[in-house]
Design an enzyme around this catalytic site. Sequence first.
Site, PDB file in Angstrom:
ATOM      1  CB  ILE A 153       1.332  13.247  12.244  1.00 25.63           C
ATOM      2  CG1 ILE A 153      -0.128  12.824  12.135  1.00 25.63           C
ATOM      3  CG2 ILE A 153       1.499  14.431  13.170  1.00 25.63           C
ATOM      4  CD1 ILE A 153      -0.712  12.313  13.455  1.00 25.63           C
TER       5      ILE A 153
ATOM      6  CB  THR B  93      -0.894   0.073   1.277  1.00 24.44           C
ATOM      7  OG1 THR B  93      -0.521  -0.978   2.170  1.00 24.44           O
ATOM      8  CG2 THR B  93      -2.344  -0.004   0.929  1.00 24.44           C
TER       9      THR B  93
ATOM     10  CE  LYS C 271       3.566   3.490  14.595  1.00 26.44           C
ATOM     11  NZ  LYS C 271       2.120   3.241  14.350  1.00 26.44           N
TER      12      LYS C 271
ATOM     13  N   GLY D 213      -2.118   4.215   6.427  1.00 22.74           N
ATOM     14  CA  GLY D 213      -2.704   4.290   5.096  1.00 22.74           C
ATOM     15  C   GLY D 213      -1.644   4.596   4.065  1.00 22.74           C
TER      16      GLY D 213
END
Lengths: 445, 445
Positions: free
Chosen positions: A145, A24, A214, A315
Amino acid sequence: MVSTTPSPSDQLPALRVAVLGAGTVGTEVIRLITQQGEDLAQRIGARLELIGVAVRDAERDRGPHVDAALLTTEPSALVREADLVIEVMGGIEPARGLLLEAMAHGASVVTANKALLAQDAASLYEAADEHGVDIYFEAAVAGAIPIVRPVRESLAGDRVQRVLGIVNGTTNYILDAMASTGAGFDDALASAQELGYAEADPTADVEGHDAAAKASILASLAFHTRVGIGDVHCEGITAVSAQDIAAAARMGRTIKLLSIVERIEDGTEERVSARVYPALIPDSHPLASVAEAYNAVFVEAEAAGSLMFYGQGAGGAPTASAVMGDVVSAARHRVSGGVGPRESNYADLPVASIDELRSAFYVSLTVQDRPGVLAEIAGTLSRHGISISTIHQELLAADEDAPGRAHIGITSHRALESAMTAALDDFSSTSTVLSIDSVLRIEGE
Amino acid sequence: MVSTTPSPSDQLPALRVAVLGAGTVGTEVIRLITQQGEDLAQRIGARLELIGVAVRDAERDRGPHVDAALLTTEPSALVREADLVIEVMGGIEPARGLLLEAMAHGASVVTANKALLAQDAASLYEAADEHGVDIYFEAAVAGAIPIVRPVRESLAGDRVQRVLGIVNGTTNYILDAMASTGAGFDDALASAQELGYAEADPTADVEGHDAAAKASILASLAFHTRVGIGDVHCEGITAVSAQDIAAAARMGRTIKLLSIVERIEDGTEERVSARVYPALIPDSHPLASVAEAYNAVFVEAEAAGSLMFYGQGAGGAPTASAVMGDVVSAARHRVSGGVGPRESNYADLPVASIDELRSAFYVSLTVQDRPGVLAEIAGTLSRHGISISTIHQELLAADEDAPGRAHIGITSHRALESAMTAALDDFSSTSTVLSIDSVLRIEGE
């Protein structure tokens, strides 16, 4: 001969770009390189020339944006020919080996691979240093972001105190669905899977591993030290119940899975903490209204005060946006010299164990309904130095199997984790407390 | 001889730093350079050596962080000796001349001066290019919030479509106070002045000039073109009434002063728009809940989708945080080579006039209360191609001087600005419409 109008970028030098992975994110990266080629060339001062896309199966169709002639199953040969390598294949190996090989051959690298960075950022940084190339990884934390660049560059002159992040979209989607529909975890997960917000094997998300990776990256950048995935205390959301969410709502709070990294200055030695757990935050906190699969990162710094960054954390296109920002930065260095920020780990701070931390808690117990129970529970907490903030008791419907039970929900003032663990041990060994249903921390107050 | 333990940074080379201005921001910059000197040195790889602070009055006490011996009233001599010049004096001259002189003498510069950048970024960029030095200006837009770096670097591989910003804390404070207390503009301004949120002469804030300067900077960066302050359509908040705020609230909307920069692709030619005006936004929009003097910038990009950046937009310490991030970037280039991003204006897009834009509108009218008035007003709008979305009518209390009046609040679908101007002209020339009380645009839907 057909005459064509040369586009302005024809005059510019070319940079050879290799993409590892065509999932993706990879296909979106390739789309942007292709569709925005002219703009990118002007911004960089060089054309991005896509020389190959490494995949496992070169026969599979990758959609309209990926030229099949560029597909190769030999990534190692590919990275040796590149000026810039974009790694969006994920996983530890062969990604690590290929990135090291790319840098050894003089390529700058851009990666979205949080698992690899959390496990072994050091060897990647060292290779970048040794070979004088760039390594960028904005897409590894919170997708589109901008958070890596703000933390390591914009806040480089400030002193970050704490970062609270909602950095996993799957778990935020599930918790948000539980809060808005009253569903339990299993139902909310199933619906998230149906809608494509959760994978068939949701372990990495719901157990907090993705958020922990993260947290390790954010802690390392924010505090100029090395924090690996093993340093991160990690609890997932599988134990969060519909009752917990309802209890939180009654108290004006919302449950979010938070990645928390924090500088701890209590006494002589400065330390850092990195942890992931579901926590109650006040409905008025900016993170409380982050809905669906969105991500947000709340940063507190000494001079800047509170900052928040919000957007899509996953995404194809959003992640590709972050990757391409890094590609432009690395490419500009190829054109005009210089290198991006290197590892900054001079502070070399010890990582505090979760036991040493102080938090406010929400504890939910099922107890015998008889006189003196509340006093006993309060006494146990008090013995461990834990001060109660609020207490909520309600009788549970009695049935033959379980007569005379009550539910008690307690919030505490800030208390040492180890003290709470000891108090819970005491609860486990008394007949008064029938079950410890939930133990959640309260943050952001 | 007293033996001292040398701090690790003693071994590092020094960079000579000059600060121009010692107001709220300047003193905080100096405090950070002094208090965090060791950390900054490790992050940069060089010590920041403060060689002077240029002020107008060298006798005035600047507080505990500013060594009086560093104060000088000869900024020109100072900048010629510096490796890095931090300009936090504000105003066009002498700031511009000093920055040009600094760059001509080989210094990199960091400035917080939005007015100067909006008026003449070109000459600053050219000087930086010519002399191979850096110019950074994160603090010029939205204080502590990293927005310049994200737009020009993180989003450099994406295609920004629109930026909606609350970038002036004073006006946000006033509008927020009006909304929460029901006060009119004058009272809210007076209370903001009392609390230090508005200056004695509030013109630059309340007339939108400050927000317009920031819009020009954001538009130039986001769209890779030159947008000067003169290209920005600018309306302030002085005409916003308590009635407007109440009407917005009835409609589930909030009034915010927005800086809007937008890419317009309608037909053959691509253009940009930059404008500042108070607008109604839905209460559900992330910008609607930005309270008090906080700033927030909402960015829409093709691949990234929607992003929001939130934090303190003014104040000494927050602004100094942004300045210091830039100082570290510029200083790192001094140490390890390379330069930061240069002006990117290749797109060279025309700026659309406000008349060519399409917006949804809220129009508030006082009209004669007699049959046929609504039909007449609807007919006028329709004649100009403006389609009504909602209409709200209420009788006004009649008194002897003004019998039979009604208030009409109309929201329109998106319509051409010039069409609305023409319709308002028609309203002005009819006896039916007694007054046009407000015309506000509706955004963010």
